[in-house]
Design a protein around this motif. Structure first.
Motif, PDB file in Angstrom:
ATOM      1  N   TYR A 250       0.862  -1.185   0.000  1.00 52.44           N
ATOM      2  CA  TYR A 250       0.000   0.000   0.000  1.00 52.44           C
ATOM      3  C   TYR A 250       0.903   1.241   0.000  1.00 52.44           C
ATOM      4  O   TYR A 250       1.887   1.285   0.750  1.00 52.44           O
ATOM      5  N   ILE A 251       0.528   2.233  -0.808  1.00 52.53           N
ATOM      6  CA  ILE A 251       1.352   3.448  -0.957  1.00 52.53           C
ATOM      7  C   ILE A 251       0.450   4.668  -0.753  1.00 52.53           C
ATOM      8  O   ILE A 251      -0.551   4.811  -1.453  1.00 52.53           O
ATOM      9  N   CYS A 252       0.809   5.535   0.182  1.00 53.75           N
ATOM     10  CA  CYS A 252      -0.027   6.728   0.404  1.00 53.75           C
ATOM     11  C   CYS A 252       0.848   7.949   0.676  1.00 53.75           C
ATOM     12  O   CYS A 252       1.687   7.939   1.576  1.00 53.75           O
ATOM     13  N   GLY A 253       0.647   8.989  -0.114  1.00 51.84           N
ATOM     14  CA  GLY A 253       1.401  10.231   0.081  1.00 51.84           C
ATOM     15  C   GLY A 253       1.861  10.786  -1.251  1.00 51.84           C
ATOM     16  O   GLY A 253       1.122  10.737  -2.238  1.00 51.84           O
ATOM     17  N   LEU A 254       3.100  11.286  -1.277  1.00 49.31           N
ATOM     18  CA  LEU A 254       3.623  11.961  -2.477  1.00 49.31           C
ATOM     19  C   LEU A 254       3.612  11.068  -3.721  1.00 49.31           C
ATOM     20  O   LEU A 254       4.048   9.924  -3.676  1.00 49.31           O
TER      21      LEU A 254
END
Ligand code: A2P
Length: 307
Positions: A250-254
């Motif tokens: 899971y990837i969250c942000g920039l």
């Protein structure tokens, strides 16, 4: 691999034309001591509304700031990721939390404050806000969440959903798979919810908190410590987990994280997390930063919320 069962969610029970008024119950700073940045954890009481028990971690809620912009129009809706678990903050299904950074910018000798984030950051318990939502159905934990290993990547307030997800996974004491959280920020004082993640790390051998501080030191090759560099620097820990068939990323942000993470995955031979759309050059570094999506796309084992 276990089948990834994506839960059904309710969407947009409340809309910008028909928002619901909810009360603030707490609003406190979650950056470490002496940080020049102000990131706050804000909890709303949604009891008596249709949002009770309906907001899942991985979703967002909308906030309508009061007042008008310089053109005389009502301020637009802003979406904020939920940072409480699906069961609600502290297990209370009527409490929904979010994580807000005050946005402050200087342009031509003038200071500009982000409208919605500063409105929210100023709120006190008892104040009310107009809320919409819930929104989002692509960044959820599977229904059968505990069947999977996770590698979570966050930068800045992208940490919000992972706080709730980690509470959900480790809350009942029966999660037996493995979860790592890689969190990127400029300085140690920008670490968010650090006490909570350090506690879970010390209490659970299957949780690994991996902060990645970009501006305090450099890697031996002179590059910055970014979230994606943890894949190489912590490969003894992460590679065996990433090779398992029941691992999700899971990837969250920039937005910039995407390219960096995909490239590291390719270099590590972990192509199963990606869909290859075009023949890759022999030297992977030739994949251009501005056109990488022509070559690689995330597979159904990567979930993303980037901006
Ligand atoms: P830096 O700004 O030192 O280059 P925040 O939201 O609190 O500012 O944190 C964002 C973090 O993400 C910072 O540590 C920032 O590093 C880092 N960052 C910036 N660009 C990228 C990128 N392309 N990939 C991964 N991390 C990045």
């Amino acid at each position: 691999m276990s089948e990834i069962k994506i839960p059904e969610v309710e969407l947009n029970i409340y809309t910008p034309k028909d928002p619901v008024e909810v009360k603030v119950v707490e609003n406190y700073i979650v950056t470490k001591e002496s940080s020049p940045n102000y990131v706050r954890h804000i909890t709303f009481d949604v009891s008596g509304t249709e949002l009770e028990n309906k907001v899942r971690v991985g979703q967002s809620v909308g906030i309508l700031p009061p007042g008008k912009n310089e053109k005389g129009r009502a301020h637009k809706l802003r979406l904020y990721s939920v940072s409480s678990p699906t069961k609600g903050e502290n297990g209370n299904p009527h409490l929904v939390s979010t994580t807000v950074k005050r946005t402050i910018e200087e342009l031509e000798n003038k200071i500009y404050l982000g409208v919605a984030s500063n409105y929210l950051a100023d709120l006190k318990p008892g104040d009310t806000v107009k809320m919409t939502g819930p929104s989002g159905k692509r960044f959820l934990l599977p229904e059968n969440a505990k069947d999977f290993n996770y590698l979570f990547f966050a930068t800045g307030t992208g940490i919000a959903p992972f706080r709730g997800m980690i509470m959900e996974l480790f809350g009942d004491g029966d999660y037996k798979n493995d979860c790592s959280l890689v969190f990127g920020c400029p300085y140690r004082t920008d670490l968010l919810y650090a006490d909570f993640f350090e506690k879970i790390d010390s209490e659970h051998s299957n949780f690994h908190y991996l902060p990645s501080i970009s501006r305090e030191s450099r890697r031996p090759d002179g590059s910055k410590y970014y979230v994606q560099t943890k894949l190489e620097d912590e490969s003894d820990l992460l590679l065996p987990i990433l090779k398992k068939k029941n691992t999700l990323i899971y990837i969250c942000g920039l937005k910039g994280m995407e390219y960096g993470i995909y490239m590291e995955l390719l270099k590590m031979g972990l192509n199963e997390y990606l869909e290859i759309r075009k023949e890759l050059p022999e030297d992977l570094n030739e994949i251009p930063l501005d056109k990488f999506k022509r070559y690689i796309k995330p597979s159904d084992r990567i979930f993303e919320e980037v901006y």
